[in-house]
Design a protein around this motif. Sequence first.
Motif, PDB file in Angstrom:
ATOM      1  N   SER A 116       0.831  -1.213   0.000  1.00  0.00           N
ATOM      2  CA  SER A 116       0.000   0.000   0.000  1.00  0.00           C
ATOM      3  C   SER A 116       0.860   1.256   0.000  1.00  0.00           C
ATOM      4  O   SER A 116       0.567   2.231  -0.717  1.00  0.00           O
ATOM      5  N   ILE A 117       1.935   1.253   0.803  1.00  0.00           N
ATOM      6  CA  ILE A 117       2.844   2.403   0.837  1.00  0.00           C
ATOM      7  C   ILE A 117       3.535   2.569  -0.503  1.00  0.00           C
ATOM      8  O   ILE A 117       3.647   3.686  -1.036  1.00  0.00           O
ATOM      9  N   PHE A 118       3.999   1.467  -1.075  1.00  0.00           N
ATOM     10  CA  PHE A 118       4.671   1.499  -2.376  1.00  0.00           C
ATOM     11  C   PHE A 118       3.728   2.006  -3.461  1.00  0.00           C
ATOM     12  O   PHE A 118       4.110   2.848  -4.291  1.00  0.00           O
ATOM     13  N   LYS A 119       2.488   1.537  -3.452  1.00  0.00           N
ATOM     14  CA  LYS A 119       1.502   1.956  -4.458  1.00  0.00           C
ATOM     15  C   LYS A 119       1.196   3.451  -4.333  1.00  0.00           C
ATOM     16  O   LYS A 119       1.092   4.159  -5.340  1.00  0.00           O
ATOM     17  N   ARG A 120       1.084   3.930  -3.098  1.00  0.00           N
ATOM     18  CA  ARG A 120       0.813   5.359  -2.892  1.00  0.00           C
ATOM     19  C   ARG A 120       2.007   6.200  -3.353  1.00  0.00           C
ATOM     20  O   ARG A 120       1.831   7.267  -3.960  1.00  0.00           O
ATOM     21  N   ALA A 121       3.223   5.729  -3.095  1.00  0.00           N
ATOM     22  CA  ALA A 121       4.414   6.460  -3.535  1.00  0.00           C
ATOM     23  C   ALA A 121       4.462   6.548  -5.060  1.00  0.00           C
ATOM     24  O   ALA A 121       4.780   7.605  -5.623  1.00  0.00           O
ATOM     25  N   ILE A 122       4.145   5.442  -5.716  1.00  0.00           N
ATOM     26  CA  ILE A 122       4.117   5.437  -7.188  1.00  0.00           C
ATOM     27  C   ILE A 122       3.053   6.394  -7.702  1.00  0.00           C
ATOM     28  O   ILE A 122       3.261   7.121  -8.692  1.00  0.00           O
TER      29      ILE A 122
ATOM     30  N   ILE B  23       1.994   9.147  -6.290  1.00  0.00           N
ATOM     31  CA  ILE B  23       2.472  10.526  -6.124  1.00  0.00           C
ATOM     32  C   ILE B  23       3.497  10.874  -7.203  1.00  0.00           C
ATOM     33  O   ILE B  23       3.437  11.947  -7.818  1.00  0.00           O
ATOM     34  N   VAL B  24       4.426   9.960  -7.442  1.00  0.00           N
ATOM     35  CA  VAL B  24       5.472  10.208  -8.445  1.00  0.00           C
ATOM     36  C   VAL B  24       4.866  10.370  -9.839  1.00  0.00           C
ATOM     37  O   VAL B  24       5.165  11.324 -10.570  1.00  0.00           O
ATOM     38  N   LEU B  25       3.988   9.435 -10.230  1.00  0.00           N
ATOM     39  CA  LEU B  25       3.411   9.472 -11.575  1.00  0.00           C
ATOM     40  C   LEU B  25       2.499  10.683 -11.762  1.00  0.00           C
ATOM     41  O   LEU B  25       2.504  11.307 -12.837  1.00  0.00           O
TER      42      LEU B  25
ATOM     43  N   CYS C 170       2.716  13.582 -10.199  1.00  0.00           N
ATOM     44  CA  CYS C 170       3.565  14.785 -10.266  1.00  0.00           C
ATOM     45  C   CYS C 170       4.217  14.906 -11.641  1.00  0.00           C
ATOM     46  O   CYS C 170       4.240  15.992 -12.240  1.00  0.00           O
ATOM     47  N   ILE C 171       4.738  13.789 -12.157  1.00  0.00           N
ATOM     48  CA  ILE C 171       5.349  13.810 -13.489  1.00  0.00           C
ATOM     49  C   ILE C 171       4.309  14.179 -14.540  1.00  0.00           C
ATOM     50  O   ILE C 171       4.560  15.013 -15.429  1.00  0.00           O
ATOM     51  N   GLY C 172       3.127  13.571 -14.436  1.00  0.00           N
ATOM     52  CA  GLY C 172       2.070  13.857 -15.399  1.00  0.00           C
ATOM     53  C   GLY C 172       1.641  15.315 -15.377  1.00  0.00           C
ATOM     54  O   GLY C 172       1.452  15.937 -16.426  1.00  0.00           O
ATOM     55  N   LEU C 173       1.500  15.878 -14.183  1.00  0.00           N
ATOM     56  CA  LEU C 173       1.086  17.284 -14.075  1.00  0.00           C
ATOM     57  C   LEU C 173       2.180  18.222 -14.573  1.00  0.00           C
ATOM     58  O   LEU C 173       1.887  19.235 -15.241  1.00  0.00           O
ATOM     59  N   LEU C 174       3.433  17.925 -14.269  1.00  0.00           N
ATOM     60  CA  LEU C 174       4.540  18.765 -14.748  1.00  0.00           C
ATOM     61  C   LEU C 174       4.615  18.776 -16.272  1.00  0.00           C
ATOM     62  O   LEU C 174       4.906  19.814 -16.889  1.00  0.00           O
ATOM     63  N   LEU C 175       4.326  17.629 -16.886  1.00  0.00           N
ATOM     64  CA  LEU C 175       4.397  17.535 -18.351  1.00  0.00           C
ATOM     65  C   LEU C 175       3.192  18.178 -19.033  1.00  0.00           C
ATOM     66  O   LEU C 175       3.309  18.677 -20.162  1.00  0.00           O
ATOM     67  N   THR C 176       2.041  18.171 -18.373  1.00  0.00           N
ATOM     68  CA  THR C 176       0.816  18.646 -19.035  1.00  0.00           C
ATOM     69  C   THR C 176       0.381  20.054 -18.619  1.00  0.00           C
ATOM     70  O   THR C 176      -0.367  20.702 -19.364  1.00  0.00           O
ATOM     71  N   LEU C 177       0.842  20.544 -17.466  1.00  0.00           N
ATOM     72  CA  LEU C 177       0.413  21.883 -17.010  1.00  0.00           C
ATOM     73  C   LEU C 177       0.679  23.002 -18.037  1.00  0.00           C
ATOM     74  O   LEU C 177      -0.157  23.904 -18.184  1.00  0.00           O
ATOM     75  N   PRO C 178       1.805  22.966 -18.765  1.00  0.00           N
ATOM     76  CA  PRO C 178       2.015  24.024 -19.769  1.00  0.00           C
ATOM     77  C   PRO C 178       0.942  24.064 -20.854  1.00  0.00           C
ATOM     78  O   PRO C 178       0.755  25.113 -21.502  1.00  0.00           O
ATOM     79  N   PHE C 179       0.230  22.950 -21.044  1.00  0.00           N
ATOM     80  CA  PHE C 179      -0.798  22.906 -22.085  1.00  0.00           C
ATOM     81  C   PHE C 179      -2.180  23.280 -21.565  1.00  0.00           C
ATOM     82  O   PHE C 179      -3.122  23.412 -22.351  1.00  0.00           O
ATOM     83  N   PHE C 180      -2.323  23.437 -20.254  1.00  0.00           N
ATOM     84  CA  PHE C 180      -3.627  23.755 -19.678  1.00  0.00           C
ATOM     85  C   PHE C 180      -4.228  25.049 -20.245  1.00  0.00           C
ATOM     86  O   PHE C 180      -5.421  25.078 -20.565  1.00  0.00           O
ATOM     87  N   PRO C 181      -3.444  26.144 -20.371  1.00  0.00           N
ATOM     88  CA  PRO C 181      -4.032  27.374 -20.940  1.00  0.00           C
ATOM     89  C   PRO C 181      -4.552  27.177 -22.368  1.00  0.00           C
ATOM     90  O   PRO C 181      -5.623  27.702 -22.721  1.00  0.00           O
ATOM     91  N   LEU C 182      -3.832  26.419 -23.181  1.00  0.00           N
ATOM     92  CA  LEU C 182      -4.280  26.164 -24.554  1.00  0.00           C
ATOM     93  C   LEU C 182      -5.561  25.338 -24.569  1.00  0.00           C
ATOM     94  O   LEU C 182      -6.481  25.608 -25.354  1.00  0.00           O
TER      95      LEU C 182
ATOM     96  N   ASN D  18      -6.701  14.466  -8.547  1.00  0.00           N
ATOM     97  CA  ASN D  18      -7.359  13.540  -7.624  1.00  0.00           C
ATOM     98  C   ASN D  18      -6.403  12.472  -7.125  1.00  0.00           C
ATOM     99  O   ASN D  18      -6.443  12.074  -5.956  1.00  0.00           O
ATOM    100  N   VAL D  19      -5.525  11.990  -8.014  1.00  0.00           N
ATOM    101  CA  VAL D  19      -4.545  10.991  -7.622  1.00  0.00           C
ATOM    102  C   VAL D  19      -3.566  11.584  -6.619  1.00  0.00           C
ATOM    103  O   VAL D  19      -3.236  10.960  -5.605  1.00  0.00           O
ATOM    104  N   LEU D  20      -3.100  12.787  -6.886  1.00  0.00           N
ATOM    105  CA  LEU D  20      -2.150  13.446  -5.996  1.00  0.00           C
ATOM    106  C   LEU D  20      -2.769  13.715  -4.621  1.00  0.00           C
ATOM    107  O   LEU D  20      -2.103  13.570  -3.590  1.00  0.00           O
ATOM    108  N   LYS D  21      -4.063  14.067  -4.605  1.00  0.00           N
ATOM    109  CA  LYS D  21      -4.756  14.341  -3.345  1.00  0.00           C
ATOM    110  C   LYS D  21      -5.021  13.065  -2.545  1.00  0.00           C
ATOM    111  O   LYS D  21      -5.242  13.124  -1.335  1.00  0.00           O
TER     112      LYS D  21
END
Length: 464
Positions: free
Chosen positions: A272-278, A280-282, A284-296, A371-374
């Motif tokens: 459960s701890i390992f799954k939650r860590a994954i 958070i990591v995924l 965060c990576i997903g949001l960092l890669l996609t946030l620049p496209f949110f305004p468009l 939602n995943v990050l929260k």
Amino acid sequence: MNYNVTILIILDAVLAVAALFLAAVVRFGYAEVYNKLFDSDTIYTTIIFIVVMLFSAHLMEVYDLSKNVKKREISINILFGAVTSFFLLSVVYYLDPGVMLGRGVLVISLCVFALLQFCCHVLFLLGKNNYRFSQRVLVLGTGVLAAQIGALISATKRNLTLAGYSSCCLGSLEKNDTKTAPLDVPQDMILGNCDELLDTALRVQAEVIVVALSERRGVFPLSDVLRCKLNGIQIMDAPTFYELAMGKLMLESITPGWFIFSSGFRRTTIFSIFKRAIDIVLSCIGLLLTLPFFPLIALAIKLDSPGPVFFRQERVSMREKLFVLYKFRTMRQDAEKGTGAIWAEKNDPRVTTLGRFFRGSRIDEIPQLINVLKGDMSFVGPRPERPEFVEKLKLVIPYYSKRHLIKPGLTGWAQVRYPYGSSVEDAVEKLRYDLYYIKNICPFLDTLIFFETIKVVLFGFGGR
């Protein structure tokens, strides 16, 4: 996970190492390659090569045994996999030149791997289709359930062969009174009755006996089945066999006792701890890669139709707690004002022009990374359903509440194995897959779902 697929993946990993080694020897000579064989850079480069080769093969459905039934299909998929690997490795080498394979090693290794992979998969196909290498199954029962299991064995692409059926007399409430079991299977496939079960199994060389007794009023042939078990024959009940063969659960034949005594449904604290860590990591990576496209994306939504950019909706999470799910809006504003909560349907008139593209490409799902990050959701799990639908489905579908034993997911086993559902029948079918995932949850299955999701997104399966 199909054991045949697992074997092929392991074999391909070994072949990838062999192909890379042979290509390096051809270009640099054995002595130079041997001196660098155990360097950290060499190991890292080899791991990258293996991962890309296996991912490309998976992406091109090389491991889909239901489609690769002829040498032609195998060769085409392997060729496409090699081409995909070339482009993916080119991108990797551009991002990290330190792992680059120079002086023609890449091309030679890809060609060698494709040739070895084709030979290996063809030999595997020939062996799988040869009855001598197939697992012979004897079905105990002649009723509807036995007929269903027999049809499953005949239709499955796994190396299974239906040896036949064994009938079973049913005892009534009256002493010494018996009657013949219902007959829903071909008469010529009935090889004997339960009194001679061991003799029948040995005669047809059955390795597995599946107990599929539709009629429960009779006395279970305990001593006969036990004799088979003690003589090395594997005994399975119909739901367990169905689970292994189909990758989902046989809900109509499952009892509460089956849930209690079957294996699985275990989630350790470490996992459960390992799954939650994954998660958070995924996320965060997903949001960092996609946030620049949110305004468009926001601008496109505003130009396409009036209304908010984000769509918020209550969904049911673990232990049936409610949470607010975020998506990019794909329907017109107040789409359910006159109808209330209804399922989306094919060519749904409520969906906007841009929304159809967003749904097909899964762009509308990106905000769920929040939602995943929260912690409302996990990256992999059953898809969260609306509370209005949950209350209705709980009344008509047995064990529906069990899908809320874990966090819902951004993607899941049902999403990669079954198309979008919009009816009670679809909900039942998806529940089979969701409960299979909950029962067999593990890092390996999560990884498989992750890669399957990438394939689904790239080829646009299932969206609505």
